[in-house]
Design a protein around this motif. Structure first.
Motif, PDB file in Angstrom:
ATOM      1  N   SER A  31      33.608 -44.577   3.103  1.00 34.33           N
ATOM      2  CA  SER A  31      32.227 -44.825   2.708  1.00 34.33           C
ATOM      3  C   SER A  31      31.223 -43.972   3.476  1.00 34.33           C
ATOM      4  N   GLU A  32      31.346 -43.949   4.815  1.00 32.89           N
ATOM      5  CA  GLU A  32      30.381 -43.190   5.622  1.00 32.89           C
ATOM      6  C   GLU A  32      30.442 -41.704   5.314  1.00 32.89           C
ATOM      7  N   LYS A  33      31.646 -41.199   5.115  1.00 32.98           N
ATOM      8  CA  LYS A  33      31.793 -39.773   4.816  1.00 32.98           C
ATOM      9  C   LYS A  33      31.190 -39.431   3.461  1.00 32.98           C
ATOM     10  N   LEU A  34      31.358 -40.329   2.491  1.00 34.13           N
ATOM     11  CA  LEU A  34      30.781 -40.088   1.178  1.00 34.13           C
ATOM     12  C   LEU A  34      29.265 -40.201   1.199  1.00 34.13           C
ATOM     13  N   ILE A  35      28.752 -41.102   2.013  1.00 33.93           N
ATOM     14  CA  ILE A  35      27.302 -41.230   2.134  1.00 33.93           C
ATOM     15  C   ILE A  35      26.716 -39.956   2.734  1.00 33.93           C
ATOM     16  N   GLU A  36      27.403 -39.399   3.756  1.00 31.78           N
ATOM     17  CA  GLU A  36      26.948 -38.141   4.358  1.00 31.78           C
ATOM     18  C   GLU A  36      26.943 -37.026   3.318  1.00 31.78           C
ATOM     19  N   PHE A  37      27.973 -37.023   2.471  1.00 29.32           N
ATOM     20  CA  PHE A  37      28.065 -35.988   1.440  1.00 29.32           C
ATOM     21  C   PHE A  37      26.924 -36.092   0.434  1.00 29.32           C
ATOM     22  N   THR A  38      26.506 -37.310   0.130  1.00 27.24           N
ATOM     23  CA  THR A  38      25.489 -37.502  -0.907  1.00 27.24           C
ATOM     24  C   THR A  38      24.060 -37.449  -0.374  1.00 27.24           C
ATOM     25  N   THR A  39      23.884 -37.288   0.933  1.00 27.20           N
ATOM     26  CA  THR A  39      22.520 -37.282   1.466  1.00 27.20           C
ATOM     27  C   THR A  39      21.704 -36.097   0.957  1.00 27.20           C
ATOM     28  N   PHE A  40      22.369 -34.958   0.685  1.00 26.64           N
ATOM     29  CA  PHE A  40      21.622 -33.801   0.208  1.00 26.64           C
ATOM     30  C   PHE A  40      21.207 -33.975  -1.263  1.00 26.64           C
ATOM     31  N   LEU A  41      21.687 -35.054  -1.904  1.00 28.35           N
ATOM     32  CA  LEU A  41      21.305 -35.331  -3.295  1.00 28.35           C
ATOM     33  C   LEU A  41      20.183 -36.367  -3.352  1.00 28.35           C
ATOM     34  N   GLU A  42      19.322 -36.366  -2.342  1.00 26.44           N
ATOM     35  CA  GLU A  42      18.293 -37.395  -2.223  1.00 26.44           C
ATOM     36  C   GLU A  42      17.396 -37.491  -3.456  1.00 26.44           C
ATOM     37  N   GLY A  43      17.263 -36.425  -4.175  1.00 26.45           N
ATOM     38  CA  GLY A  43      16.404 -36.452  -5.349  1.00 26.45           C
ATOM     39  C   GLY A  43      17.020 -37.181  -6.524  1.00 26.45           C
ATOM     40  N   TYR A  44      18.292 -37.556  -6.431  1.00 29.62           N
ATOM     41  CA  TYR A  44      18.976 -38.223  -7.533  1.00 29.62           C
ATOM     42  C   TYR A  44      19.187 -39.690  -7.186  1.00 29.62           C
ATOM     43  N   GLU A  45      18.594 -40.582  -8.006  1.00 32.54           N
ATOM     44  CA  GLU A  45      18.669 -42.013  -7.726  1.00 32.54           C
ATOM     45  C   GLU A  45      20.082 -42.567  -7.848  1.00 32.54           C
ATOM     46  N   TRP A  46      20.953 -41.873  -8.618  1.00 34.09           N
ATOM     47  CA  TRP A  46      22.287 -42.416  -8.857  1.00 34.09           C
ATOM     48  C   TRP A  46      23.227 -42.198  -7.684  1.00 34.09           C
ATOM     49  N   ALA A  47      22.832 -41.406  -6.679  1.00 40.33           N
ATOM     50  CA  ALA A  47      23.715 -41.141  -5.538  1.00 40.33           C
ATOM     51  C   ALA A  47      23.670 -42.307  -4.575  1.00 40.33           C
ATOM     52  N   SER A  48      24.512 -43.303  -4.767  1.00 40.62           N
ATOM     53  CA  SER A  48      24.510 -44.484  -3.911  1.00 40.62           C
ATOM     54  C   SER A  48      25.881 -45.135  -3.915  1.00 40.62           C
ATOM     55  N   ASP A  49      26.086 -46.040  -2.961  1.00 42.02           N
ATOM     56  CA  ASP A  49      27.349 -46.771  -2.890  1.00 42.02           C
ATOM     57  C   ASP A  49      27.597 -47.561  -4.165  1.00 42.02           C
ATOM     58  N   ILE A  50      26.522 -48.169  -4.708  1.00 44.36           N
ATOM     59  CA  ILE A  50      26.673 -49.003  -5.899  1.00 44.36           C
ATOM     60  C   ILE A  50      27.154 -48.174  -7.079  1.00 44.36           C
ATOM     61  N   THR A  51      26.513 -47.016  -7.263  1.00 41.82           N
ATOM     62  CA  THR A  51      26.881 -46.159  -8.387  1.00 41.82           C
ATOM     63  C   THR A  51      28.314 -45.659  -8.240  1.00 41.82           C
ATOM     64  N   LEU A  52      28.695 -45.267  -7.040  1.00 41.24           N
ATOM     65  CA  LEU A  52      30.056 -44.794  -6.815  1.00 41.24           C
ATOM     66  C   LEU A  52      31.072 -45.902  -7.083  1.00 41.24           C
ATOM     67  N   SER A  53      30.725 -47.128  -6.709  1.00 41.00           N
ATOM     68  CA  SER A  53      31.623 -48.257  -6.955  1.00 41.00           C
ATOM     69  C   SER A  53      31.804 -48.486  -8.453  1.00 41.00           C
ATOM     70  N   ILE A  54      30.697 -48.411  -9.196  1.00 40.14           N
ATOM     71  CA  ILE A  54      30.760 -48.587 -10.649  1.00 40.14           C
ATOM     72  C   ILE A  54      31.611 -47.491 -11.275  1.00 40.14           C
ATOM     73  N   ALA A  55      31.446 -46.260 -10.787  1.00 45.22           N
ATOM     74  CA  ALA A  55      32.222 -45.142 -11.308  1.00 45.22           C
ATOM     75  C   ALA A  55      33.715 -45.344 -11.038  1.00 45.22           C
ATOM     76  N   ILE A  56      34.041 -45.846  -9.850  1.00 49.72           N
ATOM     77  CA  ILE A  56      35.431 -46.103  -9.503  1.00 49.72           C
ATOM     78  C   ILE A  56      36.023 -47.163 -10.430  1.00 49.72           C
ATOM     79  N   ILE A  57      35.257 -48.232 -10.666  1.00 48.51           N
ATOM     80  CA  ILE A  57      35.732 -49.311 -11.526  1.00 48.51           C
ATOM     81  C   ILE A  57      35.935 -48.815 -12.947  1.00 48.51           C
ATOM     82  N   TYR A  58      35.012 -47.982 -13.434  1.00 50.87           N
ATOM     83  CA  TYR A  58      35.148 -47.445 -14.795  1.00 50.87           C
ATOM     84  C   TYR A  58      36.422 -46.607 -14.917  1.00 50.87           C
TER      85      TYR A  58
END
Length: 230
Positions: A31-58
């Motif tokens: 989780s922490e490593k993925l959050i670090e990776f997504t920090t440069f995508l700050e302009g995109y609201e979908w870059a979050s733990d919740i969205t990644l979890s939903i994507a994994i479930i899908y």
């Protein structure tokens, strides 16, 4: 993708249940490593733990469905040729009364112009008899699709089948997690937790043939009962 009651209860719910080991690996390990990776995508609201979890479930919904259909349904029932819905209409099967099978055969012939093989033809070529029945059952399902009683039993069967199929993935991930949380991301709590997951998810696999066949029988009886009422 059509979101309906069947999708939610028979596909999504079992996938959520079997995704717990995957999510435990994500939260305790990556989780922490993925959050670090997504920090440069700050302009995109979908870059979050919740969205990644939903994507994994899908993704797991698709994998889960593939495993349950291709592995368990294929092994136990050879697609649909050995399912209870097929077996019940064989002349050699005694699960249904002969009078009921006769009514079903007559109604199928009248509704779909599909003629089930007689006893002699069935004995000579059982595979052809099963294929004919399977085609007929597919049509029966189509005309009873909106039946609320049948839908409930279909959901129960689909939930169990998909939970069993998904448990294979959950067991594999739990075993991987046990090694990862022991050596790669040392975490005593996550390590023990995945042992618990392993014990839980292996049960549906052990009982899979009995449970899937039992719920398949329930579904077959309701399917033919509701079809005769139409």
């Amino acid at each position: 993708m059509k979101i309906n009651e069947y999708y939610i209860k028979a596909r999504l719910f079992p996938t959520i249940l079997i995704s717990i080991p995957v999510l435990s690996l994500y939260y305790f390990g990556f989780s922490e490593k993925l959050i670090e990776f997504t920090t440069f995508l700050e302009g995109y609201e979908w870059a979050s733990d919740i969205t990644l979890s939903i994507a994994i479930i899908y993704l797991l919904v698709q994998i889960n469905r593939l495993i349950s259909k291709e592995l368990f349904q294929n092994i136990f029932f050879k697609e649909e040729l050995n399912m209870p819905t097929t077996n019940f209409l064989l002349n050699s099967d005694t699960s249904l009364a002969k009078s009921i099978k006769s009514q079903l055969a007559q109604k199928i012939a009248a509704d779909f112009n599909i003629h089930l093989l007689d006893s002699t033809s069935e004995n000579e070529n059982e595979e052809e008899a099963r294929k004919t029945i399977s085609s007929a059952v597919a049509q029966v399902r189509n005309v009873t699709r909106n039946n609320s009683i049948l839908l409930q039993h279909n959901i129960e069967y689909g939930f169990l089948r998909n939970l069993t199929g998904g448990s294979v993935l959950a067991v594999v991930i739990s075993i991987i997690n046990i090694f990862l949380f022991q050596y790669t991301f040392p975490n005593p709590f996550a390590f023990k937790l995945n042992f618990v997951f392993l014990s839980i998810y292996i049960l549906p696999i052990i009982l899979s043939k009995f449970l899937i066949n039992k719920y398949g029988i329930y579904y077959a009886k309701i399917l033919f009962e509701q079809y005769l009422k139409k």
